[in-house]
Scaffold this motif. Structure first.
Motif, PDB file in Angstrom:
ATOM      1  N   ALA A  79       0.828  -1.207   0.000  1.00  0.00           N
ATOM      2  CA  ALA A  79       0.000   0.000   0.000  1.00  0.00           C
ATOM      3  C   ALA A  79       0.863   1.259   0.000  1.00  0.00           C
ATOM      4  O   ALA A  79       0.557   2.226  -0.718  1.00  0.00           O
ATOM      5  CB  ALA A  79      -0.944  -0.005   1.202  1.00  0.00           C
ATOM      6  N   LEU A  80       1.939   1.249   0.774  1.00  0.00           N
ATOM      7  CA  LEU A  80       2.831   2.411   0.826  1.00  0.00           C
ATOM      8  C   LEU A  80       3.530   2.629  -0.506  1.00  0.00           C
ATOM      9  O   LEU A  80       3.715   3.764  -0.949  1.00  0.00           O
ATOM     10  CB  LEU A  80       3.849   2.251   1.952  1.00  0.00           C
ATOM     11  CG  LEU A  80       3.273   2.248   3.375  1.00  0.00           C
ATOM     12  CD1 LEU A  80       4.367   1.911   4.382  1.00  0.00           C
ATOM     13  CD2 LEU A  80       2.611   3.573   3.706  1.00  0.00           C
ATOM     14  N   ARG A  81       3.922   1.530  -1.167  1.00  0.00           N
ATOM     15  CA  ARG A  81       4.551   1.655  -2.487  1.00  0.00           C
ATOM     16  C   ARG A  81       3.551   2.179  -3.508  1.00  0.00           C
ATOM     17  O   ARG A  81       3.850   3.086  -4.277  1.00  0.00           O
ATOM     18  CB  ARG A  81       5.114   0.315  -2.953  1.00  0.00           C
ATOM     19  CG  ARG A  81       5.839   0.435  -4.309  1.00  0.00           C
ATOM     20  CD  ARG A  81       6.298  -0.890  -4.835  1.00  0.00           C
ATOM     21  NE  ARG A  81       5.261  -1.896  -4.920  1.00  0.00           N
ATOM     22  CZ  ARG A  81       4.364  -1.983  -5.912  1.00  0.00           C
ATOM     23  NH1 ARG A  81       4.356  -1.123  -6.884  1.00  0.00           N
ATOM     24  NH2 ARG A  81       3.462  -2.946  -5.908  1.00  0.00           N
ATOM     25  N   GLU A  82       2.346   1.634  -3.505  1.00  0.00           N
ATOM     26  CA  GLU A  82       1.314   2.081  -4.437  1.00  0.00           C
ATOM     27  C   GLU A  82       0.974   3.555  -4.225  1.00  0.00           C
ATOM     28  O   GLU A  82       0.656   4.260  -5.179  1.00  0.00           O
ATOM     29  CB  GLU A  82       0.057   1.221  -4.289  1.00  0.00           C
ATOM     30  CG  GLU A  82       0.209  -0.193  -4.829  1.00  0.00           C
ATOM     31  CD  GLU A  82       0.441  -0.233  -6.332  1.00  0.00           C
ATOM     32  OE1 GLU A  82      -0.329   0.410  -7.060  1.00  0.00           O
ATOM     33  OE2 GLU A  82       1.407  -0.901  -6.768  1.00  0.00           O
ATOM     34  N   ALA A  83       1.029   4.011  -2.986  1.00  0.00           N
ATOM     35  CA  ALA A  83       0.731   5.409  -2.659  1.00  0.00           C
ATOM     36  C   ALA A  83       1.916   6.330  -2.933  1.00  0.00           C
ATOM     37  O   ALA A  83       1.808   7.544  -2.788  1.00  0.00           O
ATOM     38  CB  ALA A  83       0.310   5.517  -1.193  1.00  0.00           C
ATOM     39  N   GLY A  84       3.060   5.756  -3.308  1.00  0.00           N
ATOM     40  CA  GLY A  84       4.237   6.564  -3.606  1.00  0.00           C
ATOM     41  C   GLY A  84       4.991   7.037  -2.385  1.00  0.00           C
ATOM     42  O   GLY A  84       5.753   7.993  -2.452  1.00  0.00           O
ATOM     43  N   LEU A  85       4.819   6.346  -1.258  1.00  0.00           N
ATOM     44  CA  LEU A  85       5.491   6.756  -0.024  1.00  0.00           C
ATOM     45  C   LEU A  85       6.795   6.010   0.212  1.00  0.00           C
ATOM     46  O   LEU A  85       7.611   6.441   1.024  1.00  0.00           O
ATOM     47  CB  LEU A  85       4.554   6.568   1.168  1.00  0.00           C
ATOM     48  CG  LEU A  85       3.303   7.447   1.122  1.00  0.00           C
ATOM     49  CD1 LEU A  85       2.378   7.117   2.286  1.00  0.00           C
ATOM     50  CD2 LEU A  85       3.678   8.913   1.138  1.00  0.00           C
ATOM     51  N   VAL A  86       6.979   4.887  -0.435  1.00  0.00           N
ATOM     52  CA  VAL A  86       8.242   4.152  -0.386  1.00  0.00           C
ATOM     53  C   VAL A  86       8.527   3.633  -1.794  1.00  0.00           C
ATOM     54  O   VAL A  86       7.627   3.534  -2.623  1.00  0.00           O
ATOM     55  CB  VAL A  86       8.227   2.964   0.614  1.00  0.00           C
ATOM     56  CG1 VAL A  86       7.967   3.435   2.026  1.00  0.00           C
ATOM     57  CG2 VAL A  86       7.256   1.896   0.203  1.00  0.00           C
ATOM     58  N   GLN A  87       9.775   3.319  -2.032  1.00  0.00           N
ATOM     59  CA  GLN A  87      10.112   2.692  -3.303  1.00  0.00           C
ATOM     60  C   GLN A  87      10.747   1.348  -3.051  1.00  0.00           C
ATOM     61  O   GLN A  87      11.365   1.119  -2.009  1.00  0.00           O
ATOM     62  CB  GLN A  87      11.013   3.582  -4.144  1.00  0.00           C
ATOM     63  CG  GLN A  87      12.414   3.772  -3.620  1.00  0.00           C
ATOM     64  CD  GLN A  87      13.298   4.501  -4.620  1.00  0.00           C
ATOM     65  OE1 GLN A  87      13.122   4.389  -5.827  1.00  0.00           O
ATOM     66  NE2 GLN A  87      14.256   5.252  -4.115  1.00  0.00           N
ATOM     67  N   GLU A  88      10.553   0.472  -4.008  1.00  0.00           N
ATOM     68  CA  GLU A  88      11.180  -0.842  -3.945  1.00  0.00           C
ATOM     69  C   GLU A  88      12.482  -0.793  -4.722  1.00  0.00           C
ATOM     70  O   GLU A  88      12.560  -0.142  -5.763  1.00  0.00           O
ATOM     71  CB  GLU A  88      10.264  -1.905  -4.551  1.00  0.00           C
ATOM     72  CG  GLU A  88       9.030  -2.161  -3.748  1.00  0.00           C
ATOM     73  CD  GLU A  88       8.122  -3.213  -4.364  1.00  0.00           C
ATOM     74  OE1 GLU A  88       7.340  -3.788  -3.602  1.00  0.00           O
ATOM     75  OE2 GLU A  88       8.192  -3.450  -5.588  1.00  0.00           O
TER      76      GLU A  88
END
Length: 161
Positions: A79-88
């Motif tokens: 969810a955080l990645r989809e929201a642009g708050l973290v990157q993989e």
């Protein structure tokens, strides 16, 4: 208690409050509810800029919130990645790592110790000269540089003497 100790502790508390407010603001701006698990994941990533794996994050979050299941942590990271708050970050070995730093930058991976370090985007020059990019939508560019970190290089040079 000295004045220095009091000031130091007060600054740490103020920094913790500022970080908490920053995390809560980012979650709300992304349209996500502020949950203890989301907060814990972002707080861990803020304080541990080591590009941890999901398993490392899960262990840390479970230390604070023993009821956070593995699925909850993985779903939170998604969810955080989809929201642009973290990157993989994808590196050799197929293990996904996570980064809270979102501004453009690249990564250096030490072949000996596995440490991942941030590299400023302007320190790596990438040219796509001659590369055919028509009919494609470029969404990002990631550069992963491999080699020996400074510490491992010193150790190898010291052992070669």
């Amino acid at each position: 208690m000295t004045n220095f100790t009091i000031r130091h502790n007060l600054n740490r508390v103020l920094n913790d409050v500022q970080i908490r407010l920053w995390i809560e603001q980012r979650l709300r701006e992304a349209g996500l509810k502020v949950t203890p698990q989301r907060y814990a994941v972002l707080d861990y990533l803020w304080h541990h800029r080591t590009h941890p794996t999901a398993d490392e994050i899960e262990a840390a979050v479970n230390y604070r919130f023993p009821c956070a299941s593995r699925a909850t942590v993985y779903n939170t990271l998604h969810a955080l990645r989809e929201a642009g708050l973290v990157q993989e970050i994808y590196v050799r070995g197929g293990v996904t790592r996570y980064d809270i730093r979102l501004e453009p930058h690249h990564h250096f991976v030490c072949r000996r110790c596995g440490r991942i370090e941030d590299v400023a985007a302007d320190h790596v020059r990438v040219e796509a000269d001659g590369m055919e990019l028509r009919d494609r939508e470029i969404e990002g560019l990631e550069v992963v540089v491999h080699g020996l970190c400074a510490e491992c290089r010193r150790e190898e040079e010291g052992g070669a003497r």
